[in-house]
Scaffold this motif. Structure first.
Motif, PDB file in Angstrom:
ATOM      1  N   TRP A 245     129.216  82.481 112.808  1.00  0.00           N
ATOM      2  CA  TRP A 245     127.971  82.467 113.572  1.00  0.00           C
ATOM      3  C   TRP A 245     127.114  83.677 113.183  1.00  0.00           C
ATOM      4  O   TRP A 245     127.536  84.825 113.279  1.00  0.00           O
ATOM      5  CB  TRP A 245     128.275  82.491 115.062  1.00  0.00           C
ATOM      6  CG  TRP A 245     127.135  82.850 115.975  1.00  0.00           C
ATOM      7  CD1 TRP A 245     127.065  83.903 116.845  1.00  0.00           C
ATOM      8  CD2 TRP A 245     125.891  82.128 116.132  1.00  0.00           C
ATOM      9  NE1 TRP A 245     125.872  83.905 117.519  1.00  0.00           N
ATOM     10  CE2 TRP A 245     125.138  82.824 117.107  1.00  0.00           C
ATOM     11  CE3 TRP A 245     125.353  80.984 115.539  1.00  0.00           C
ATOM     12  CZ2 TRP A 245     123.869  82.399 117.502  1.00  0.00           C
ATOM     13  CZ3 TRP A 245     124.091  80.570 115.926  1.00  0.00           C
ATOM     14  CH2 TRP A 245     123.367  81.259 116.902  1.00  0.00           C
ATOM     15  N   LEU A 264     124.971  78.465 112.057  1.00  0.00           N
ATOM     16  CA  LEU A 264     126.428  78.387 112.013  1.00  0.00           C
ATOM     17  C   LEU A 264     126.840  77.827 110.655  1.00  0.00           C
ATOM     18  O   LEU A 264     126.352  76.769 110.245  1.00  0.00           O
ATOM     19  CB  LEU A 264     126.943  77.478 113.144  1.00  0.00           C
ATOM     20  CG  LEU A 264     128.441  77.255 113.245  1.00  0.00           C
ATOM     21  CD1 LEU A 264     129.163  78.543 113.611  1.00  0.00           C
ATOM     22  CD2 LEU A 264     128.744  76.167 114.269  1.00  0.00           C
ATOM     23  N   LEU A 298     126.716  79.925 122.109  1.00  0.00           N
ATOM     24  CA  LEU A 298     126.114  80.701 121.030  1.00  0.00           C
ATOM     25  C   LEU A 298     124.981  81.580 121.541  1.00  0.00           C
ATOM     26  O   LEU A 298     124.905  82.749 121.204  1.00  0.00           O
ATOM     27  CB  LEU A 298     125.590  79.777 119.934  1.00  0.00           C
ATOM     28  CG  LEU A 298     126.645  78.931 119.195  1.00  0.00           C
ATOM     29  CD1 LEU A 298     125.966  78.022 118.187  1.00  0.00           C
ATOM     30  CD2 LEU A 298     127.696  79.813 118.543  1.00  0.00           C
TER      31      LEU A 298
END
Length: 307
Positions: A245, A264, A298
């Motif tokens: 990430w 990602l 995220l």
């Protein structure tokens, strides 16, 4: 007239087939509102836990109006094991509301909290913080969609807090959000993260509690270092697969429509996911871990509310 029993009174919230949850009732000198303050729903969110622990020692019942119920660590086993999950069954307590007596221990904990706390609360304040892999800007979530009365009361309360953002929330399955669905005004404050705590964040968290107490006329507190910016249309992005990430924007920073917020990559270097800004907005929190698994948060971002 029966004399009011001013003081601090420890009690237990019984959970069927599990250890009870420890709490303290603080009774003030005169009649007034009842504030419920909860911490440690996630055992690895330390700022809130330490703030409530210190507040228990600081509060002087003779100076209070009404009463406060403090629950310092709901998920005590998770706290000692350093996890947000309840270790006994691996569940996330904040995804187990409404609770159930017929399911595993975490669901029974949720049921016990609802039964014990909701009926007593004029207002519920649930304290959280970023996970060990998250960097977060101090913010408060307040419920929308739980009725006009609850929405306006919690919005007014949120406006009294010294933190960066007040975020409109449509969640329904957490301790505070289910309370709102049940007609109990409730908000959730997020402070700290990264698996750490600090003296500065702990003091700021205690200040937020005092500000809510003042809003409810439990104790005077007139300090407010900043006024939160209201956020609408919040988005919560999760990983579509495991991988590497790379965030392009950090917590608290602004962005413009079309900007790359993060990507990602798989182990082969191929892009698995790209997140582009759907509008002008700000980052509320982001995951700072390089490695993530499928379904892992995220980042979250939102749009500044136009009034």
């Amino acid at each position: 007239m029966q004399q009011r029993k001013v003081g601090k009174y420890p009690f237990s919230i019984d959970v069927e087939g599990a250890k009870p949850i420890e709490a303290v009732l603080v009774v003030g000198k005169t009649e007034g509102k009842t504030l419920v303050v909860t911490a440690g729903v996630h055992g690895d969110e330390y700022v809130a836990i330490q703030a409530v622990r210190e507040l228990l020692n600081e509060l002087q019942p003779q100076k209070l109006r009404g009463q406060i119920i403090l629950v310092p660590i709901i998920n005590k086993e998770g706290f000692y094991e350093g996890t947000y999950l309840v270790p006994e069954d691996g569940e996330n307590l904040n995804r187990c509301f409404p609770g159930s007596k017929k399911k595993s221990v975490t669901w029974r904990m949720a049921h016990a909290l609802e039964r014990s706390l909701y009926p007593k609360a004029d207002f519920l304040l649930d304290l959280h913080g970023g996970s060990p892999y998250e960097t977060m800007t101090p913010l408060v979530f307040f419920p929308v969609g739980a009725g006009k009365k609850v929405q306006e009361l919690t919005r007014n309360a949120a406006q009294k807090l010294s933190l960066s953002y007040m975020v409109q929330s449509y969640a329904k399955d957490g301790l505070y959000s289910w309370a709102a669905q049940c007609g109990v005004p409730a908000v959730l404050i997020e402070r700290g993260g990264g698996g750490t705590w600090s003296r500065v964040e702990t003091e700021a968290c205690k200040e937020n509690i005092y500000q809510i107490m003042s809003f409810l006329d439990i104790i005077p507190y007139n300090k407010q270092r900043q006024i939160p910016v209201e956020i609408q249309d919040a988005h919560y992005e999760t990983a579509v697969s495991r991988g590497y990430w790379y965030y392009a924007k950090t917590s608290g920073t602004s962005f413009r429509t079309g900007e790359l917020l993060g990507r990602l990559e798989g182990e082969d270097g191929c892009v698995q996911q790209e997140i582009y800004a759907p509008y002008n907005g700000v980052i509320l929190y982001h995951t700072h871990s390089l490695g993530v698994t499928e379904g892992m948060p995220l980042m979250a971002y939102g749009k500044v509310c136009s009034k």
